[in-house]
Motif scaffolding. Structure first.
Motif, mmCIF file in Angstrom:
data_model
loop_
_atom_site.group_PDB
_atom_site.id
_atom_site.type_symbol
_atom_site.label_atom_id
_atom_site.label_comp_id
_atom_site.label_asym_id
_atom_site.label_seq_id
_atom_site.Cartn_x
_atom_site.Cartn_y
_atom_site.Cartn_z
ATOM 1 N N CYS A 85 0.775 -1.151 -0.081
ATOM 2 C CA CYS A 85 0.123 0.012 -0.028
ATOM 3 C C CYS A 85 0.692 1.307 0.001
ATOM 4 O O CYS A 85 0.535 2.291 -0.789
ATOM 5 C CB CYS A 85 -0.942 0.012 1.273
ATOM 6 N N PHE A 86 1.978 1.411 0.838
ATOM 7 C CA PHE A 86 2.900 2.300 0.935
ATOM 8 C C PHE A 86 3.531 2.584 -0.400
ATOM 9 O O PHE A 86 3.769 3.754 -0.992
ATOM 10 C CB PHE A 86 3.652 2.226 2.006
ATOM 11 N N ILE A 87 3.848 1.443 -0.945
ATOM 12 C CA ILE A 87 4.380 1.692 -2.320
ATOM 13 C C ILE A 87 3.515 2.114 -3.442
ATOM 14 O O ILE A 87 3.907 3.216 -4.136
ATOM 15 C CB ILE A 87 5.101 0.453 -3.043
ATOM 16 N N ASP A 88 2.025 2.041 -3.472
ATOM 17 C CA ASP A 88 1.117 2.398 -4.075
ATOM 18 C C ASP A 88 1.177 3.960 -3.914
ATOM 19 O O ASP A 88 1.062 4.771 -4.846
ATOM 20 C CB ASP A 88 -0.003 1.883 -4.044
ATOM 21 N N ASP A 89 1.066 4.395 -2.688
ATOM 22 C CA ASP A 89 0.803 5.564 -2.289
ATOM 23 C C ASP A 89 2.307 6.572 -2.570
ATOM 24 O O ASP A 89 1.980 7.524 -3.360
ATOM 25 C CB ASP A 89 0.890 5.687 -0.860
ATOM 26 N N LEU A 90 3.393 6.116 -2.766
ATOM 27 C CA LEU A 90 4.616 6.799 -3.122
ATOM 28 C C LEU A 90 4.628 7.030 -4.601
ATOM 29 O O LEU A 90 5.068 8.136 -5.329
ATOM 30 C CB LEU A 90 5.698 6.406 -2.214
ATOM 31 N N GLN A 91 4.435 5.938 -5.067
ATOM 32 C CA GLN A 91 4.389 5.884 -6.633
ATOM 33 C C GLN A 91 3.295 6.943 -7.197
ATOM 34 O O GLN A 91 3.495 7.594 -8.344
ATOM 35 C CB GLN A 91 4.228 4.542 -7.511
ATOM 36 N N PHE A 92 2.165 6.831 -6.523
ATOM 37 C CA PHE A 92 1.102 7.628 -6.972
ATOM 38 C C PHE A 92 1.452 9.337 -6.869
ATOM 39 O O PHE A 92 1.507 10.022 -7.704
ATOM 40 C CB PHE A 92 -0.233 7.625 -6.298
ATOM 41 N N LEU A 93 2.217 9.509 -5.665
ATOM 42 C CA LEU A 93 2.635 10.934 -5.430
ATOM 43 C C LEU A 93 3.532 11.284 -6.353
ATOM 44 O O LEU A 93 3.686 12.408 -6.818
ATOM 45 C CB LEU A 93 3.143 11.075 -4.007
ATOM 46 N N GLN A 94 4.568 10.427 -6.540
ATOM 47 C CA GLN A 94 5.591 10.832 -7.514
ATOM 48 C C GLN A 94 5.090 11.344 -8.844
ATOM 49 O O GLN A 94 5.644 12.096 -9.745
ATOM 50 C CB GLN A 94 6.657 9.705 -7.713
ATOM 51 N N GLU A 95 4.087 10.405 -9.400
ATOM 52 C CA GLU A 95 3.460 10.525 -10.840
ATOM 53 C C GLU A 95 2.782 11.871 -10.722
ATOM 54 O O GLU A 95 2.490 12.591 -11.537
ATOM 55 C CB GLU A 95 2.782 9.319 -11.063
ATOM 56 N N PHE A 96 1.699 12.005 -9.675
ATOM 57 C CA PHE A 96 0.604 12.922 -9.675
ATOM 58 C C PHE A 96 1.216 14.521 -9.463
ATOM 59 O O PHE A 96 0.902 15.639 -9.790
ATOM 60 C CB PHE A 96 -0.471 12.732 -8.522
ATOM 61 N N ARG A 97 2.412 14.597 -8.490
ATOM 62 C CA ARG A 97 3.324 15.728 -8.099
ATOM 63 C C ARG A 97 2.219 16.608 -7.620
ATOM 64 O O ARG A 97 2.088 17.849 -8.160
ATOM 65 C CB ARG A 97 3.841 16.113 -9.272
#
Length: 349
Positions: A209-221
């Motif tokens: 779940c944390f990986i999903d969160d961090l990857q989302f934040l990096q894409e969404f900026r």
């Protein structure tokens, strides 16, 4: 520290690399990450800590999120502030030195698009040199456009978790991750400084779940990211669950700062509630925003998203002098400033 250095340079880590960063941490690694995050924050924003005056103007909510103390099914003592009461909060905050106000509330049907538009225009008319942030949940793109045109500058909408299955376990079926993400995309399109974020240690949360969160934040900026530990509330289905880890929350704050060097990153009230020195620890981990409470004293105890929420001391708007003193002892300065998002030329953010 190769992966941490890569993250700082703007690299997008693979799931396996994120898994390594999250699972192989220890105190020595965390301390280095905190130092690096603080250095990055100082490079972008200097030693400035921005304050936001939080006005919790309604605790009515139509939703029934399983973790929230003002969920529809909870027995909270309900209240709504009038426009005059909200403007009075802003007036007090302005005198203290606040130049950003945050209107936060549950998804209260009483506050229609038109009522919100009128409220936004009133605040911006009275305090034209101040930024206005909204945190009132999922609305239509049409409503968001009206709020933006009325003068709202920023919008906080924490995604809570970027993992679809996890989202389903935190919310009733009427709420979906897809809709939450579509709202965030609309806010970005409309030019809001947009805030996302997630809880740390919520029930059923995993490393994936944390990986999903961090990857989302990096894409969404997003321009803002709010991260705080999960704290249970006695009147929710998660009343008996354990609170989230302060140490992991701080580590994730620092990782977000390295990944998004220009982000506006609060040391959240939840962090200040979960740890005696949580606000200062958050700043030392890379945070640069604090949100003291400007709500009327008689309602602060009613906006309880979780148990034992702090609204006195460093968390109180009227105690700004205490906050300034505490922040100065760790080498930082609370400033009277709108504290807008800044981008660095040549930085990948």
């Amino acid at each position: 520290m190769g992966l941490i250095d890569a993250l700082e340079q703007g690299a997008k880590l693979t799931r396996e690399e994120w898994r390594h960063v999250l699972t192989k941490r220890n105190k020595e690694i965390a301390d280095v990450v905190f130092q690096k995050a603080s250095a990055v924050r100082d490079h972008v924003y200097g030693k400035k800590i921005y304050i936001r005056g939080l006005i919790e103007f309604t605790n009515y909510c139509k939703n029934d999120c399983y973790y929230c103390g003002i969920r529809r099914s909870a027995g909270a003592s309900r209240y709504r502030l009038s426009k005059e009461e909200i403007l009075s909060c802003c007036e007090s905050g302005y005198a203290y030195g606040f130049r950003t106000f945050v209107l936060q509330g549950g998804e209260d049907p009483y506050f229609t698009e038109d009522r919100m538009e009128d409220l936004i225009r009133a605040v911006k008319s009275e305090f034209p040199d101040c930024a206005l942030t909204l945190s009132v949940g999922e609305k239509s793109e049409k409503a968001y456009r009206k709020f933006r045109e009325a003068g709202a500058d920023r919008y906080l909408l924490r995604h809570e978790t970027a993992n679809r299955e996890h989202y389903k376990r935190l919310h009733p079926s009427a709420q979906t991750l897809e809709h939450r993400m579509s709202c965030l995309a609309a806010l970005k399109r409309l030019g809001f400084q947009t805030g996302a974020g997630f809880m740390v240690g919520s029930p059923y949360q995993t490393t994936e779940c944390f990986i999903d969160d961090l990857q989302f934040l990096q894409e969404f900026r997003p321009e803002m990211v709010g991260i705080g530990p999960f704290i249970p509330h006695h009147d929710t289905p998660f009343a008996g669950e354990e609170a989230g880890s302060v140490e992991l929350t701080l580590y994730l704050l620092a990782l977000v700062r390295l990944m998004l060097p220009c982000v506006l990153l609060p040391a959240t009230t939840a962090l200040g509630t979960a740890s005696e020195n949580g606000t200062m620890k958050g700043i030392l981990a890379g945070a640069n925003v604090v949100m003291p409470n400007l709500s009327p004293q008689n309602v602060r105890g009613k906006y309880l998203l979780y148990d034992n929420k702090r609204n006195t001391g460093l968390e109180a708007g009227e105690s700004l002098a205490l906050l300034k003193e505490a922040v100065s002892t760790i080498g930082y300065e609370v400033v009277t400033d709108r504290g807008d998002y800044q981008s660095l030329k040549g930085k990948k953010n």
